[in-house]
Design a protein around this motif. Structure first.
Motif, PDB file in Angstrom:
ATOM      1  N   UNK A  68      -2.657 -27.964  23.273  1.00 17.78           N
ATOM      2  CA  UNK A  68      -1.004 -27.692  23.042  1.00 17.78           C
ATOM      3  C   UNK A  68      -0.725 -29.551  22.163  1.00 17.78           C
ATOM      4  N   UNK A  69      -1.885 -30.359  22.849  1.00 16.07           N
ATOM      5  CA  UNK A  69      -2.067 -31.501  21.714  1.00 16.07           C
ATOM      6  C   UNK A  69      -2.529 -31.466  20.902  1.00 16.07           C
ATOM      7  N   UNK A  70      -3.525 -30.869  20.566  1.00 17.87           N
ATOM      8  CA  UNK A  70      -4.215 -30.780  19.372  1.00 17.87           C
ATOM      9  C   UNK A  70      -3.432 -30.549  18.538  1.00 17.87           C
ATOM     10  N   UNK A  71      -2.781 -28.680  18.895  1.00 17.00           N
ATOM     11  CA  UNK A  71      -1.413 -28.012  17.661  1.00 17.00           C
ATOM     12  C   UNK A  71      -0.300 -28.676  17.105  1.00 17.00           C
ATOM     13  N   UNK A  72      -0.689 -29.882  18.094  1.00 16.70           N
ATOM     14  CA  UNK A  72       0.495 -31.262  16.923  1.00 16.70           C
ATOM     15  C   UNK A  72       0.190 -31.287  16.303  1.00 16.70           C
ATOM     16  N   UNK A  73      -0.959 -31.445  15.558  1.00 18.22           N
ATOM     17  CA  UNK A  73      -1.682 -32.030  14.505  1.00 18.22           C
ATOM     18  C   UNK A  73      -1.068 -30.924  13.093  1.00 18.22           C
ATOM     19  N   UNK A  74      -1.126 -29.675  13.200  1.00 16.84           N
ATOM     20  CA  UNK A  74      -1.111 -28.801  12.213  1.00 16.84           C
ATOM     21  C   UNK A  74       0.596 -28.659  12.209  1.00 16.84           C
ATOM     22  N   UNK A  75       1.208 -28.903  13.577  1.00 14.27           N
ATOM     23  CA  UNK A  75       2.826 -29.212  13.034  1.00 14.27           C
ATOM     24  C   UNK A  75       2.818 -30.240  12.268  1.00 14.27           C
ATOM     25  N   UNK A  76       2.432 -31.495  12.613  1.00 13.78           N
ATOM     26  CA  UNK A  76       2.487 -32.615  11.622  1.00 13.78           C
ATOM     27  C   UNK A  76       3.087 -32.659  10.251  1.00 13.78           C
ATOM     28  N   UNK A  77       1.989 -31.659  10.504  1.00  7.72           N
ATOM     29  CA  UNK A  77       2.226 -31.048   8.796  1.00  7.72           C
ATOM     30  C   UNK A  77       2.959 -30.791   8.526  1.00  7.72           C
ATOM     31  N   UNK A  78       3.899 -30.261   8.340  1.00  2.00           N
ATOM     32  CA  UNK A  78       5.159 -29.173   8.695  1.00  2.00           C
ATOM     33  C   UNK A  78       6.372 -30.773   8.078  1.00  2.00           C
ATOM     34  N   UNK A  79       6.540 -31.450   9.372  1.00  2.00           N
ATOM     35  CA  UNK A  79       7.062 -32.884   9.292  1.00  2.00           C
ATOM     36  C   UNK A  79       6.892 -33.706   8.057  1.00  2.00           C
ATOM     37  N   UNK A 113       5.852 -22.147  20.149  1.00  2.00           N
ATOM     38  CA  UNK A 113       6.292 -23.312  20.465  1.00  2.00           C
ATOM     39  C   UNK A 113       6.683 -24.321  18.840  1.00  2.00           C
ATOM     40  N   UNK A 114       7.350 -25.263  18.821  1.00  2.00           N
ATOM     41  CA  UNK A 114       7.723 -26.256  17.396  1.00  2.00           C
ATOM     42  C   UNK A 114       7.659 -27.726  18.332  1.00  2.00           C
ATOM     43  N   UNK A 115       7.594 -28.476  16.952  1.00  3.21           N
ATOM     44  CA  UNK A 115       7.299 -30.077  17.098  1.00  3.21           C
ATOM     45  C   UNK A 115       8.364 -31.083  16.754  1.00  3.21           C
ATOM     46  N   UNK A 116       9.073 -32.098  17.589  1.00  6.95           N
ATOM     47  CA  UNK A 116       9.567 -32.439  16.745  1.00  6.95           C
ATOM     48  C   UNK A 116       8.937 -34.351  16.302  1.00  6.95           C
ATOM     49  N   UNK A 117       9.430 -35.301  16.004  1.00  3.32           N
ATOM     50  CA  UNK A 117       8.340 -36.416  16.054  1.00  3.32           C
ATOM     51  C   UNK A 117      10.010 -37.502  15.443  1.00  3.32           C
ATOM     52  N   UNK A 118       8.740 -39.007  15.751  1.00  2.00           N
ATOM     53  CA  UNK A 118      10.479 -40.324  16.269  1.00  2.00           C
ATOM     54  C   UNK A 118       9.102 -40.939  16.047  1.00  2.00           C
ATOM     55  N   UNK A 119       9.821 -42.337  14.885  1.00  2.00           N
ATOM     56  CA  UNK A 119       8.495 -43.544  14.501  1.00  2.00           C
ATOM     57  C   UNK A 119       9.484 -43.951  16.049  1.00  2.00           C
ATOM     58  N   UNK A 120       8.394 -44.624  16.359  1.00  2.00           N
ATOM     59  CA  UNK A 120       8.561 -46.006  17.300  1.00  2.00           C
ATOM     60  C   UNK A 120       7.490 -47.309  16.791  1.00  2.00           C
ATOM     61  N   UNK A 121       7.174 -47.283  16.009  1.00  2.00           N
ATOM     62  CA  UNK A 121       6.651 -48.310  15.444  1.00  2.00           C
ATOM     63  C   UNK A 121       5.619 -48.489  14.470  1.00  2.00           C
ATOM     64  N   UNK A 122       6.254 -50.028  13.538  1.00  2.00           N
ATOM     65  CA  UNK A 122       5.373 -50.571  12.401  1.00  2.00           C
ATOM     66  C   UNK A 122       4.440 -51.595  12.663  1.00  2.00           C
ATOM     67  N   UNK A 123       3.588 -52.037  12.321  1.00  2.00           N
ATOM     68  CA  UNK A 123       3.385 -52.928  12.911  1.00  2.00           C
ATOM     69  C   UNK A 123       1.895 -53.749  12.272  1.00  2.00           C
ATOM     70  N   UNK A 137       7.373 -34.795  20.674  1.00  2.00           N
ATOM     71  CA  UNK A 137       7.365 -33.914  21.307  1.00  2.00           C
ATOM     72  C   UNK A 137       7.378 -32.437  21.111  1.00  2.00           C
ATOM     73  N   UNK A 138       6.602 -32.116  22.246  1.00  2.00           N
ATOM     74  CA  UNK A 138       6.531 -30.428  21.803  1.00  2.00           C
ATOM     75  C   UNK A 138       7.291 -29.473  23.000  1.00  2.00           C
ATOM     76  N   UNK A 139       7.915 -28.774  22.299  1.00  2.00           N
ATOM     77  CA  UNK A 139       9.005 -27.706  22.908  1.00  2.00           C
ATOM     78  C   UNK A 139       8.342 -26.010  22.853  1.00  2.00           C
ATOM     79  N   UNK A 140       8.912 -25.659  23.780  1.00  2.00           N
ATOM     80  CA  UNK A 140       8.542 -23.796  24.179  1.00  2.00           C
ATOM     81  C   UNK A 140      10.104 -23.577  24.321  1.00  2.00           C
TER      82      UNK A 140
END
Length: 162
Positions: A68-79, A113-123, A137-140
């Motif tokens: 599930x964690x690794x699938x974020x990388x592919x879903x990230x591309x859509x975001x 599943x699908x994912x959403x993202x939120x930028x937390x910090x830039x340093x 966040x990956x939701x089912x």
């Protein structure tokens, strides 16, 4: 408000802004079996459909948390289309790992599943690098709790001369 030519200022402006969700992706038993073959994690709750139907509290096999964690990388591309910074503004980006990874609920075989993202910090970091932390966040589909909540840590090196 940041100017469109200042990629770091645009990132700072995007902190706390939700991106997504991605489109739905089905996690198949074939995906789970392939992940088991690659990692060597053949625990029955993932790969033994008959036993999981009989003995699992979920009534079926479930995806490995790390799948599930690794699938974020592919879903990230859509975001990425929603990102505050254009790829042309980045000379290089590298994955630094994950913070605070949690799996509040399982991903049953066959679930979407699908994912959403939120930028937390830039340093700012040394050598012109910037560390960027995104919370995914990956939701089912149909589940009350997310399957995964994790902070992705990356470093970017903006192109010079802006």
């Amino acid at each position: 408000m940041a100017t469109s030519t200042d990629p770091i200022a645009r990132l700072h402006d995007a902190i706390g802004v939700r991106r997504g969700p991605s489109s739905w992706r089905t996690v198949t038993q074939e995906d789970i079996d392939a992940f088991a073959r690659i990692t060597g994690d053949h625990q029955w709750i993932h790969v033994d459909v008959d036993r999981a139907q009989r003995e699992s509290p979920f009534g079926t096999t479930i995806a490995h948390g790390n799948l599930t964690l690794s699938l974020i990388d592919g879903l990230r591309e859509q975001l990425s289309a929603d990102d505050a910074i254009e790829p042309e503004g980045i000379a290089l980006g590298v994955n630094m790992g994950w913070n605070r990874v949690r799996f509040p609920s399982p991903v049953p075989a066959g679930a979407k599943i699908r994912a959403s993202a939120e930028l937390v910090s830039v340093e700012a970091k040394n050598g012109g690098w910037w560390e960027v932390v995104d919370r995914f966040t990956v939701e089912v589909d149909g589940a009350e709790k997310p399957a995964c909540v994790a902070e992705s840590v990356g470093r970017i090196l903006p192109t010079g001369g802006d």
